[in-house]
Design a protein around this motif. Structure first.
Motif, mmCIF file in Angstrom:
data_model
loop_
_atom_site.group_PDB
_atom_site.id
_atom_site.type_symbol
_atom_site.label_atom_id
_atom_site.label_comp_id
_atom_site.label_asym_id
_atom_site.label_seq_id
_atom_site.Cartn_x
_atom_site.Cartn_y
_atom_site.Cartn_z
ATOM 1 N N ILE A 192 -34.076 22.709 9.161
ATOM 2 C CA ILE A 192 -33.076 23.230 9.736
ATOM 3 C C ILE A 192 -32.962 22.808 11.214
ATOM 4 O O ILE A 192 -31.706 22.510 11.722
ATOM 5 C CB ILE A 192 -33.305 24.688 9.586
ATOM 6 C CG1 ILE A 192 -33.253 24.925 8.229
ATOM 7 C CG2 ILE A 192 -32.158 25.479 10.289
ATOM 8 C CD1 ILE A 192 -33.507 26.527 7.812
ATOM 9 N N ILE A 193 -33.998 22.790 11.995
ATOM 10 C CA ILE A 193 -34.101 22.501 13.473
ATOM 11 C C ILE A 193 -33.490 21.083 13.451
ATOM 12 O O ILE A 193 -32.728 20.801 14.715
ATOM 13 C CB ILE A 193 -35.189 22.698 14.162
ATOM 14 C CG1 ILE A 193 -35.594 24.286 14.162
ATOM 15 C CG2 ILE A 193 -35.302 22.010 15.300
ATOM 16 C CD1 ILE A 193 -34.496 24.964 15.017
ATOM 17 N N ALA A 194 -33.936 20.014 12.669
ATOM 18 C CA ALA A 194 -33.749 18.664 12.637
ATOM 19 C C ALA A 194 -32.268 18.598 12.381
ATOM 20 O O ALA A 194 -31.559 17.798 12.958
ATOM 21 C CB ALA A 194 -34.506 17.855 11.707
ATOM 22 N N LEU A 195 -31.796 19.351 11.640
ATOM 23 C CA LEU A 195 -30.216 19.341 11.216
ATOM 24 C C LEU A 195 -29.352 19.736 12.333
ATOM 25 O O LEU A 195 -28.152 19.130 12.995
ATOM 26 C CB LEU A 195 -29.890 20.269 10.077
ATOM 27 C CG LEU A 195 -28.370 20.541 9.868
ATOM 28 C CD1 LEU A 195 -27.821 19.383 9.313
ATOM 29 C CD2 LEU A 195 -28.110 21.668 8.862
ATOM 30 N N SER A 196 -29.886 20.583 13.440
ATOM 31 C CA SER A 196 -29.032 21.096 14.546
ATOM 32 C C SER A 196 -29.159 19.959 15.648
ATOM 33 O O SER A 196 -28.099 19.763 16.098
ATOM 34 C CB SER A 196 -29.743 22.222 15.155
ATOM 35 O OG SER A 196 -31.135 21.967 15.639
ATOM 36 N N PHE A 197 -30.301 19.066 15.509
ATOM 37 C CA PHE A 197 -30.278 17.956 16.473
ATOM 38 C C PHE A 197 -29.401 16.932 15.975
ATOM 39 O O PHE A 197 -28.618 16.071 16.721
ATOM 40 C CB PHE A 197 -31.779 17.554 16.796
ATOM 41 C CG PHE A 197 -32.343 18.369 17.624
ATOM 42 C CD1 PHE A 197 -32.259 18.174 18.911
ATOM 43 C CD2 PHE A 197 -33.718 18.919 17.092
ATOM 44 C CE1 PHE A 197 -32.883 19.137 19.842
ATOM 45 C CE2 PHE A 197 -34.571 19.810 17.902
ATOM 46 C CZ PHE A 197 -34.085 19.773 19.188
ATOM 47 N N LEU A 198 -29.347 16.705 14.626
ATOM 48 C CA LEU A 198 -28.408 15.689 14.074
ATOM 49 C C LEU A 198 -26.797 16.206 14.417
ATOM 50 O O LEU A 198 -26.171 15.362 14.803
ATOM 51 C CB LEU A 198 -28.443 15.671 12.465
ATOM 52 C CG LEU A 198 -27.725 14.577 11.856
ATOM 53 C CD1 LEU A 198 -27.999 13.163 12.266
ATOM 54 C CD2 LEU A 198 -27.879 14.860 10.303
ATOM 55 N N VAL A 199 -26.494 17.257 14.230
ATOM 56 C CA VAL A 199 -25.308 17.847 14.648
ATOM 57 C C VAL A 199 -25.020 17.300 16.124
ATOM 58 O O VAL A 199 -23.826 17.053 16.327
ATOM 59 C CB VAL A 199 -25.053 19.277 14.111
ATOM 60 C CG1 VAL A 199 -23.671 19.650 14.685
ATOM 61 C CG2 VAL A 199 -25.132 19.476 12.710
ATOM 62 N N SER A 200 -25.981 17.857 16.958
ATOM 63 C CA SER A 200 -25.735 17.422 18.278
ATOM 64 C C SER A 200 -25.378 16.216 18.675
ATOM 65 O O SER A 200 -24.574 15.699 19.414
ATOM 66 C CB SER A 200 -26.976 18.297 18.951
ATOM 67 O OG SER A 200 -26.858 17.763 20.315
ATOM 68 N N ALA A 201 -26.133 15.247 17.934
ATOM 69 C CA ALA A 201 -26.046 13.710 17.989
ATOM 70 C C ALA A 201 -24.589 13.398 17.840
ATOM 71 O O ALA A 201 -24.037 12.592 18.584
ATOM 72 C CB ALA A 201 -27.013 12.874 17.330
ATOM 73 N N PHE A 202 -24.114 13.847 16.621
ATOM 74 C CA PHE A 202 -22.883 13.416 16.374
ATOM 75 C C PHE A 202 -21.883 13.938 17.284
ATOM 76 O O PHE A 202 -20.645 13.350 17.718
ATOM 77 C CB PHE A 202 -22.458 13.886 14.814
ATOM 78 C CG PHE A 202 -22.966 12.726 13.905
ATOM 79 C CD1 PHE A 202 -22.600 11.624 13.808
ATOM 80 C CD2 PHE A 202 -24.111 13.317 13.047
ATOM 81 C CE1 PHE A 202 -23.082 10.744 12.836
ATOM 82 C CE2 PHE A 202 -24.384 12.463 11.977
ATOM 83 C CZ PHE A 202 -24.015 11.071 11.732
ATOM 84 N N LEU A 203 -21.870 15.174 17.427
ATOM 85 C CA LEU A 203 -20.901 15.690 18.558
ATOM 86 C C LEU A 203 -20.890 15.378 19.955
ATOM 87 O O LEU A 203 -19.991 15.098 20.562
ATOM 88 C CB LEU A 203 -21.178 17.373 18.763
ATOM 89 C CG LEU A 203 -20.882 18.121 17.500
ATOM 90 C CD1 LEU A 203 -21.566 19.541 17.739
ATOM 91 C CD2 LEU A 203 -19.436 18.226 17.111
#
Length: 241
Positions: A152-163
């Protein structure tokens, strides 16, 4: 054996992220007597100094300091060499992406990063929790819980990267070789716009991970949220209110 003193989160973020970014963006205006290389060194001094201070005081390698040092070096180098804006966009994308990958990969190590990001002994009373997770079945369930929270935390970083990539591409459009002042201004705008947008989009994911962790620990141990919070963390929370 005495526990190392707990770090101040605001000092941590200020010295490792906020101050270096401000100096890199405003250094030419605030410190006009310094060369760009000297401004980079001044910005770098804050995360390096905090890393050494924290290492001496708490005997721990500060992850945020390391990320701050890498970030300052990359941002400063891009500015020094006046590289096209796409390089800055790539840097802004790579940082959270690499952190997310490191969080997942660290599951295979003795010290998973999820322990520093969520299951932090400065917050959780790990000894009390571990005492209740006393069967192989409970230990397996707890490991599954930590893996779930890690993803779940890794997903938040992935979203952050795209944004980060899309925000940077939209805002930072001036080539520093053409107009350095405009380029610096756009980077400053990108930082505060990115902070607001990314926080709005990723904080709910992080809060969900924390909620799942609390609920999972409660189900496994029978302890309430108040009981699993470290006594020092509860005291600090009361002192601030």
């Amino acid at each position: 054996m005495s526990q190392p003193p707990r770090e101040n989160l605001f000092l941590n973020l200020g010295f490792n992220l906020l101050l270096p970014v401000m100096i890199l963006n405003k250094g030419a205006k605030w410190l006009p007597f310094l060369s760009p290389t000297s401004v980079l060194l001044v910005a770098l001094a804050f995360p390096v100094g905090y890393f050494l201070y924290d290492l001496k005081k708490r005997k721990k390698r500060n992850l945020i300091s390391i990320l701050g040092i890498v970030g300052v070096l990359l941002t400063g180098s891009i500015g020094l060499f006046k590289l096209p804006p796409i390089y800055f966009a790539i840097k802004e994308t790579l940082m959270p992406l690499l952190i997310g990958i490191a969080v997942v990969v660290s599951l295979k190590t003795k010290n998973p990063l999820i322990h520093a990001l969520l299951y932090n002994p400065d917050i959780f009373d790990a000894e009390k929790i571990d005492a209740r997770i006393d069967t192989p079945a409970k230990k397996a369930s707890f490991n599954d819980l930590m893996k779930l929270c890690t993803w779940i935390i890794a997903l938040s970083f992935l979203v952050s990267a795209f944004l980060n990539f899309f925000i940077t591409k939209m805002i930072v459009v001036t080539d520093p070789r053409v107009d350095q002042a405009a380029y610096n201004s756009e980077i400053g705008t990108q930082h505060w716009v990115g902070l607001i947008v990314i926080s709005i989009c990723t904080l709910p994911i992080s809060f969900y991970a924390m909620w799942r962790l609390f609920k999972g620990i409660e189900q496994l141990t029978g302890l309430t949220m108040e009981e699993v919070i470290h006594a020092d963390a509860k005291k600090d929370s009361k002192d601030k209110t």
